[in-house]
Design a protein around this motif. Structure first.
Motif, short mmCIF file in Angstrom:
data_model
loop_
_atom_site.label_atom_id
_atom_site.label_comp_id
_atom_site.label_asym_id
_atom_site.label_seq_id
_atom_site.Cartn_x
_atom_site.Cartn_y
_atom_site.Cartn_z
N ASP A 150 35.99 34.79 31.49
CA ASP A 150 37.78 34.64 29.73
C ASP A 150 37.73 33.30 29.19
O ASP A 150 37.68 33.23 28.55
N LEU A 151 37.50 32.02 30.85
CA LEU A 151 37.23 30.72 29.93
C LEU A 151 36.64 30.14 29.06
O LEU A 151 37.30 29.52 28.21
N LYS A 155 36.60 31.82 25.37
CA LYS A 155 37.89 30.90 24.58
C LYS A 155 37.49 29.74 24.42
O LYS A 155 37.41 29.26 23.34
N GLY A 156 37.25 29.39 25.45
CA GLY A 156 36.56 27.74 25.21
C GLY A 156 35.48 27.37 23.67
O GLY A 156 35.98 26.60 23.39
N PHE A 157 34.53 28.73 23.50
CA PHE A 157 33.98 28.48 22.75
C PHE A 157 34.41 28.85 21.46
O PHE A 157 34.29 28.25 20.28
N ALA A 158 35.14 29.96 21.41
CA ALA A 158 36.04 30.17 20.46
C ALA A 158 36.86 29.31 19.87
O ALA A 158 36.62 29.11 18.06
N LEU A 166 26.74 44.84 51.88
CA LEU A 166 26.54 44.12 51.91
C LEU A 166 26.18 43.54 50.75
O LEU A 166 26.11 42.92 50.28
N MET A 167 25.22 44.43 49.98
CA MET A 167 24.33 44.16 48.71
C MET A 167 26.09 45.13 47.49
O MET A 167 25.81 44.07 46.56
N PHE A 168 26.37 46.30 48.20
CA PHE A 168 27.29 46.65 47.05
C PHE A 168 28.10 46.03 46.77
O PHE A 168 29.25 45.52 46.39
N LEU A 169 28.67 44.76 48.07
CA LEU A 169 29.61 43.92 47.82
C LEU A 169 29.65 43.02 46.84
O LEU A 169 30.39 42.21 45.98
N ILE A 170 28.64 42.19 47.47
CA ILE A 170 27.63 41.32 46.14
C ILE A 170 28.14 41.73 44.69
O ILE A 170 29.00 40.58 44.16
N PHE A 171 27.79 42.85 44.43
CA PHE A 171 27.92 43.16 42.80
C PHE A 171 29.12 43.83 42.79
O PHE A 171 29.97 43.34 41.17
N GLN A 172 30.12 43.92 43.62
CA GLN A 172 31.51 44.45 42.99
C GLN A 172 31.82 42.45 43.23
O GLN A 172 32.79 42.36 42.02
N ALA A 173 31.63 41.37 43.80
CA ALA A 173 31.93 39.98 44.21
C ALA A 173 31.34 39.33 42.10
O ALA A 173 31.89 38.68 41.50
N VAL A 174 30.20 39.97 41.91
CA VAL A 174 29.71 39.27 40.82
C VAL A 174 30.64 39.72 39.31
O VAL A 174 31.00 38.72 38.78
N PHE A 175 31.23 40.81 38.92
CA PHE A 175 32.42 41.44 38.28
C PHE A 175 33.78 40.61 38.98
O PHE A 175 33.87 39.91 38.13
N SER A 176 34.16 40.57 39.57
CA SER A 176 35.47 40.52 39.90
C SER A 176 35.61 38.70 39.62
O SER A 176 36.83 38.51 39.39
N TRP A 177 34.92 38.17 41.20
CA TRP A 177 35.34 37.03 41.03
C TRP A 177 34.71 36.30 39.30
O TRP A 177 36.13 34.87 39.18
N SER A 178 34.30 37.18 38.87
CA SER A 178 33.70 35.76 37.28
C SER A 178 34.40 36.03 36.44
O SER A 178 34.16 35.84 35.34
#
Lengths: 73, 706
Positions: free
Chosen positions: B303-304, B307-310, B286-298
């Motif tokens: 990126d938005l 880009k918004g700040f740029a 479960l912990m492992f899945l959370i770290f994957q999600a932290v990267f892939s979902w976000s």
């Protein structure tokens, strides 16, 4: 026998709680003579254990469970 | 005239107090399905009718009025002292109907203190699923107090509860146990000494106070001895006679609807999640899945934001007239803010998972399966939840450690929580990890970033365990340790509870971190753009001279750009910030850090996430790039002026990662540790320990890798 000797899924009735540091706390938590207990879960490495006491699930260490005397039912 | 009624919400842990508090006040209070979520009293205000104002106090759950832990003490302190400003006019006692007997023990104690109470019966649906119903009128008449059925999570029964609060019916207070077996002379003396008219309140207070080492406790013990009063015996008899009364009341009003019950869902789920062999693997998975999600979902929202700040920065740069204000906004504030806010999506995903796991009741199970593992390290199963929430933020986690009864175990837990990688480290880790691993790298189905990130969290956890073991050797305690914890039934997550937690946490990050970042960015920008006059002038005049040479050359454009870049870099070096970085460089050079990192170390002393903002500011002051999403490439292009090699070698990056994993760069943590341990000593020990650990480990890593 005592609570630490109960097997998974077995039902028992509490007969006595030995006088110790934890006795009053156990009483407050509803671990009283006359209550029914069921051993529901055993944690990895065999300790702690989770028991249904009356209407809720309580977890405690095997060492402390050994102070709770029971009778199988 | 407006009437103010102070109401305290009292009950066992995890019976729904905070849900009811939210329902009554509409305030965003964190609610979860872990016993001990509320560890400090929280106040809220609600208006009912035209002229009644309710001041509602949400108190930590407790099993009895003989407190065993710091959070229980908070509740006891409010209820015991009538001269306390927050002493309630009325207690709403929330009881879990699916476990009524044990819940009523505390209820009878509260009533015997002489506080008027009404009973809010929660979780009747859970009881009903177990085949139990209650005759509310019968229960009310047996207990002698009004009883209102509610469902705090679904917010039903709240109107009836408010109506009862409005009604003028005299507030009853029921008496349960009698003190006829206790010597009346003793009661009179104790009441005089403790200044309480209610005999039970006086005796109860005396028993609790006898354990403290004070002038009063000596006199209390003296009275007890004179009358040969056996405290343990009294407490034992008190519990038994209470349960005897409760048994009768419950039996009278309980209606058993069905006897042959199917195994409950909680039982089935627990058979898997706390399984002797699968339990731990499921937790790790479960912990492992959370770290994957932290990267892939976000990835996309990050990126938005980027880009918004740029876009915003370019817009400001081109709209405002060129000058100091323009530079301050774009190079200072916006650069600093974007550097950190870009990580908000990751932080939200992480908080989301932790909030869901707490709300459904899984966290208590983690405590159960981890207790045995935590024990050799001087902690217990209850330490694991503060440690895991330490991955979000150390400050609330340190407060959450109040539920640990044993003082030594609690202290050790507090001391090692900041070693858990918190969300403020996430931006730093992400930036540094992405410097040597491309974003798109995958290993099988997994994102390599996620794997390395998880490794950083494991390193943090391992450091916490090892440090706990070290502290265990030095902290002495005679108090017995034990692990008694209720495992609450699983519940469906309630979106409103989770969203309010998320909103609160993300808000705290944006505003808390935002304020520091803006302040630090402005100061840093000023320090980085100004410097001792003679040094700054020297750079300018050298630049003017070189400019003359370029004037006649062919590829003027390119040369001019290179020259400007060089000038900006030299100006930064000559600035006050640069001077400071240079000053501390000798101390951090063995770790592989140059003076620019030195500046970032200083600015992130108060809050570690400022590192990224500082890097953005430094590189946008010295760089020529307009585009803000290029801190990473600017850092990668950076070369050491002395060796000519890249400044950020693998060794430096790893050394920095380890430094940020272990160093205590968070003023809020220092403050809360001082408050929770009641002594500056422990905050200081923790700070020194973590600084030495960070420096030593970074030194080792850099020297091994370079």
């Amino acid at each position: 026998m005592n609570l630490s000797e109960l097997h998974l899924g077995e039902h028992a009735c509490i007969t006595h709680v030995k006088d110790g540091d934890l006795m009053l706390k156990l009483f407050e938590m509803g671990v009283l003579p006359g209550e029914n207990v069921i051993l529901e879960n055993i944690a990895p490495f065999g300790d702690p254990i989770a028991v249904m006491v009356g209407e809720y699930k309580l977890c405690l260490r095997v060492r402390d469970a050994a102070n709770i005397e029971i009778e199988l039912i | 005239m407006e009437r103010l009624i102070t109401i305290a919400l009292v009950g066992n842990p995890n019976c729904g107090k905070t849900s009811l508090f939210n329902a009554l006040t509409g305030m965003n209070q964190k609610v979860s399905n872990f016993p001990g979520t509320t560890v400090e009293k929280k106040m809220g205000v609600s208006r009912i009718g035209a002229n009644v104002k309710l001041q509602i106090i949400d108190l930590p759950g407790t099993y009895s009025l003989y407190p065993k832990s710091a959070d229980e003490l908070v509740t006891y302190e409010i209820l015991r002292n009538k001269s306390e400003t927050n002493f309630p006019d009325l207690v709403i006692f929330i009881a879990d109907a699916s476990n009524l007997k044990r819940n009523l023990l505390l209820f009878t104690q509260v009533c015997d203190l002489g506080v008027p109470a009404i009973l809010a019966l929660n979780m009747l649906d859970v009881a009903e699923r177990r085949g139990i119903k209650y005759n509310i009128e019968e229960l009310s008449s047996t207990l002698g107090v009004p009883v209102i059925p509610i469902n705090a999570r679904k917010r039903t029964g709240i109107i009836q509860l408010k109506q009862l609060l409005l009604s003028e019916q005299p507030r009853m207070n029921a008496d349960f146990i009698s003190l006829e077996n206790v010597e009346p002379q003793l009661l009179a003396e104790i009441s005089r000494l403790t200044d309480k008219r209610n005999h039970y309140a006086a005796l109860q207070y005396a028993i609790n106070a006898a354990d403290l080492l004070s002038e009063k406790s000596k006199r209390i013990i003296d009275i007890f001895e004179r009358y040969k009063f056996n405290v343990r015996k009294f407490q034992e008899e008190e519990i038994f006679s209470r349960y005897h009364l409760i048994d009768n009341a419950v039996k009278k009003s309980r209606i058993i609807t069905t006897h042959n019950l199917k195994a409950s869902l909680t039982k089935k789920i627990d058979a898997v999640l706390t399984h002797r062999f699968f339990g731990l693997s499921i937790f790790l998975g479960l912990m492992f899945l959370i770290f994957q999600a932290v990267f892939s979902w976000s990835a996309y929202p990050m990126d938005l934001v980027e880009k918004g700040f740029a876009w915003l920065s370019n817009y400001v740069k081109n709209t405002l007239p060129a000058g100091v204000l323009n530079d301050l906004l774009t190079q200072g504030i916006l650069a600093g803010l974007s550097g950190v806010l870009v990580f908000l999506p990751q932080i939200i995903v992480l908080f989301l998972f932790i909030a869901i796991l707490e709300d459904i009741g899984y966290m208590a199970r983690v405590g159960f399966i981890m207790d045995r593992i935590m024990r050799p390290f001087g902690m217990n199963g209850k330490s694991i939840v503060p440690l895991i929430s330490g991955m979000a933020c150390a400050v609330p986690s340190i407060m959450a450690s109040r539920s640990i009864e044993n003082k030594k175990e609690r202290l050790i837990t507090i001391l090692v929580i900041p070693l858990m990688s918190c969300s403020a480290r996430l931006p730093v880790y992400t930036l540094l990890i992405s410097m040597f691993i491309p974003d798109s790298a995958t290993w099988g189905p997994f994102n390599v970033h996620g794997l390395v990130l998880m490794l950083m969290y494991i390193i943090g956890f391992a450091a916490a365990l090892v440090s706990a073991w070290i502290f265990k050797q030095f902290i002495k305690s005679v108090q017995k340790n034990y692990f008694l914890m209720e495992l609450p039934g699983y519940k469906m997550p309630v979106a409103a509870n989770i969203l309010s937690t998320l909103y609160e946490k993300a808000g705290a990050f944006v505003f808390g971190a935002g304020k520091i970042i803006i302040a630090v960015s402005v100061i840093l920008w000023v320090m980085a753009s100004t410097g001792p006059r003679e040094k700054m002038n020297a750079v300018s005049s050298a630049y003017q001279q070189q400019l003359i040479f370029i004037k006649d050359s062919g590829n003027k454009e390119v040369l001019l750009k290179q020259l400007t870049f060089k000038k900006n870099a030299q100006m930064l070096e000559a600035s006050y910030a640069g001077q400071f970085g240079k000053f501390i460089e000798p101390a951090i050079r063995p770790l592989g850090f140059d003076w620019k990192i030195g500046i970032a170390l200083l600015t992130s002393l108060a809050a570690r996430e400022v590192f990224v903002g500082t890097m953005s500011t430094i590189y946008s002051v010295s760089g020529t790039e307009d585009n803000l999403d290029s801190i990473r490439s600017a850092m990668l292009q950076e070369t050491n002026s002395q060796t000519g090699k890249p400044s950020y070698s693998i060794a430096t990056v790893f050394s920095l990662l380890i430094f940020y994993a272990f160093a205590l760069q968070c003023m809020s943590t220092v403050a809360i540790v001082k408050k929770e341990t009641g002594a500056a000593k422990w905050a200081l020990i923790q700070f020194v320990y973590m600084t030495v650990l960070a420096y030593g480990s970074s030194l080792l890593v850099y020297q091994l890798l370079s």
